[in-house]
Design an enzyme around this catalytic site. Structure first.
Site, mmCIF file in Angstrom:
data_model
loop_
_atom_site.group_PDB
_atom_site.id
_atom_site.type_symbol
_atom_site.label_atom_id
_atom_site.label_comp_id
_atom_site.label_asym_id
_atom_site.label_seq_id
_atom_site.Cartn_x
_atom_site.Cartn_y
_atom_site.Cartn_z
ATOM 1 N NE ARG A 68 0.772 -10.707 -9.213
ATOM 2 C CZ ARG A 68 0.148 -9.539 -9.174
ATOM 3 N NH1 ARG A 68 -0.074 -9.018 -7.972
ATOM 4 N NH2 ARG A 68 -0.344 -9.041 -10.239
ATOM 5 C CD GLN B 195 9.219 -10.290 -10.817
ATOM 6 O OE1 GLN B 195 10.262 -10.432 -11.097
ATOM 7 N NE2 GLN B 195 8.743 -9.266 -9.953
ATOM 8 C CG ASP C 247 2.139 -11.176 -13.416
ATOM 9 O OD1 ASP C 247 0.676 -10.875 -13.977
ATOM 10 O OD2 ASP C 247 2.315 -11.075 -12.528
ATOM 11 C CB SER D 87 2.938 -7.417 -14.212
ATOM 12 O OG SER D 87 2.761 -7.861 -12.815
ATOM 13 C CE1 TYR E 66 -3.132 -10.099 -7.338
ATOM 14 C CE2 TYR E 66 -2.194 -12.233 -6.616
ATOM 15 C CZ TYR E 66 -2.594 -11.320 -7.734
ATOM 16 O OH TYR E 66 -2.422 -11.555 -8.964
#
Ligand code: NAD
Length: 371
Positions: free
Chosen positions: A119, A124, A127, A130, A227
């Protein structure tokens, strides 16, 4: 460099790992792309659309492939004919499907688990957690709204006033933030909770009310890598008390809490469900990871104390067209970011390569799996 796009075999999986848009872009990078016949059908993409952008649509896409793309990990017997050392790029469920990871190693493949993408800002756009969680958070609210025998928004009608639904979102990561936004758009009064203190401001900025444990410290800021970890017994007790006092007044509860590599934390007990009004709906987005809610069963609507409890084992698969489009872009963004023009193939760096690589040279090499 040949890239193969597989038709998904897992039950209930309706997504596909490459869209016509990303196939076209891979070809523009200099790759050839073979798509397995029918791979896109459940995501509303026809074979013809793949052919139109230059893909070879075939029953044996994997033959001679250097990179195999999937949404979920393929079984090893599906990979026979792929080149030695071929990359398997997919959501590989490394902890849950450890045997299959071992089999990738034994077969000499280099398995790259997209859910292990670090992350960090530059990753991004790669991902999958996400992109898929965002859609899942949206869908969870719609499903709950559909099962709810009342309306979400307040309505003033000639026949009288309908009061707004009260929705409580537990776990405010990517899915939870989208659930808050969606419930608000539908007109509910929304509150939300998390263990990470950074989410408080995010909840407020979406116009919802934060409900937080105050007497025991939670996780400072974002938490490591964004997390959560398992909370202390003291915290869990305080959280249970907080939930008990809040949940009885809620009509809709969406739970999204996950802890990487572990079973989902239990957030709602049967006794707490018994305090809710009949007709209320709970959507457990963590149902496939063990569930946040006592009594939730994957892909079933369970009724307890007059409350409907629901959760899909694969929520993004219920929005296959958008979920596939975003998943496909995640894979393209990943492979294209590392594309070496001279070598005509992607070459990974250490930071991302070491994080996602599960197998190499016949061995399992990932630290998280070896730990
Ligand atoms: P997740 O799916 O792992 O967990 C969902 C949420 O549940 C998290 O917010 C977590 O804190 C919460 N949770 C865990 N245990 C809980 C408990 N006992 N009670 C209440 N809530 C609990 O998380 P996620 O949605 O994947 O993302 C978490 C964070 O990571 C977000 O802040 C997100 O913005 C960030 N993120 C950053 C990047 C990046 O920079 N590349 C990518 C994705 C996500």
């Amino acid at each position: 460099m040949k890239i193969a796009v597989l038709r998904e075999r897992a039950a209930g999986e309706s997504r596909v790992s490459a869209s016509p848009e990303t196939v076209k872009k891979f070809i523009a990078l200099g790759a050839t792309v073979a798509v397995e016949s029918g791979a896109g059908v459940t995501a509303s993409i026809s074979d013809e659309e793949y052919r139109a952008v230059g893909a070879d649509v075939t029953d044996n896409a994997v033959a001679g492939a250097d990179i195999v793309l999937g949404v979920q990990g393929p079984e090893v017997d599906q990979l026979s004919g792929a080149n030695p050392g071929a990359w398997i790029v997919a959501g590989l469920d490394p902890f849950g499907k450890r045997e299959r990871v071992n089999a990738y190693a034994a077969a000499g493949f280099e398995a790259l688990a997209m859910e292990f993408m670090p992350r960090i800002t530059r990753a991004q756009s790669m991902d999958i957690l996400s992109s898929q969680s965002n859609l899942a958070g949206y869908k969870a609210v719609l499903v709950a709204a559909n099962l709810y025998g009342r309306a979400f928004p307040m309505m003033m009608t000639a026949a009288g006033t309908v009061s707004a639904a009260k929705a409580f979102i537990m776990g405010v990561g990517v899915a939870g933030l989208q659930a808050i936004a969606t419930a608000r758009r539908l007109g509910a009064q929304v509150s939300a909770t998390d263990v990470r203190s950074a989410t408080k401001e995010q909840i407020q900025s979406l116009g919802a009310k934060p409900i937080f444990v105050e007497n025991v410290a939670g996780i400072e800021g974002e938490g490591a890598g964004g997390y959560a970890t398992e909370m202390s017994e003291e915290y869990q007790k305080a959280q249970a008390e907080l939930v008990s006092s809040h949940i009885a007044k809620q009509d809709i509860v969406i739970t999204t809490a996950l802890i990487p590599g572990r079973a989902a934390p239990r957030l709602i007990s049967d006794a707490q469900i018994a305090t809710m009004k009949p007709g209320s709906v709970i959507f457990d987005l963590a149902v496939a990871q063990g569930g946040n809610v006592e009594g939730s069963v994957p892909d079933q609507v369970v009724e307890k104390h007059g409350v409907k409890i629901v959760g899909y084992s694969n929520t993004p698969a219920h929005l296959p067209a958008d979920a596939s489009a975003l998943f496909s872009r995640n894979l393209y963004n990943f492979l294209s970011a590392f594309w070496d023009k001279e070598q005509g193939k992607p070459v990974l760096d250490e930071e991302i390569g070491n994080a996602i690589r599960l197998t190499q040279g016949g061995k399992v090499v990932n630290e998280r799996l070896l730990a």
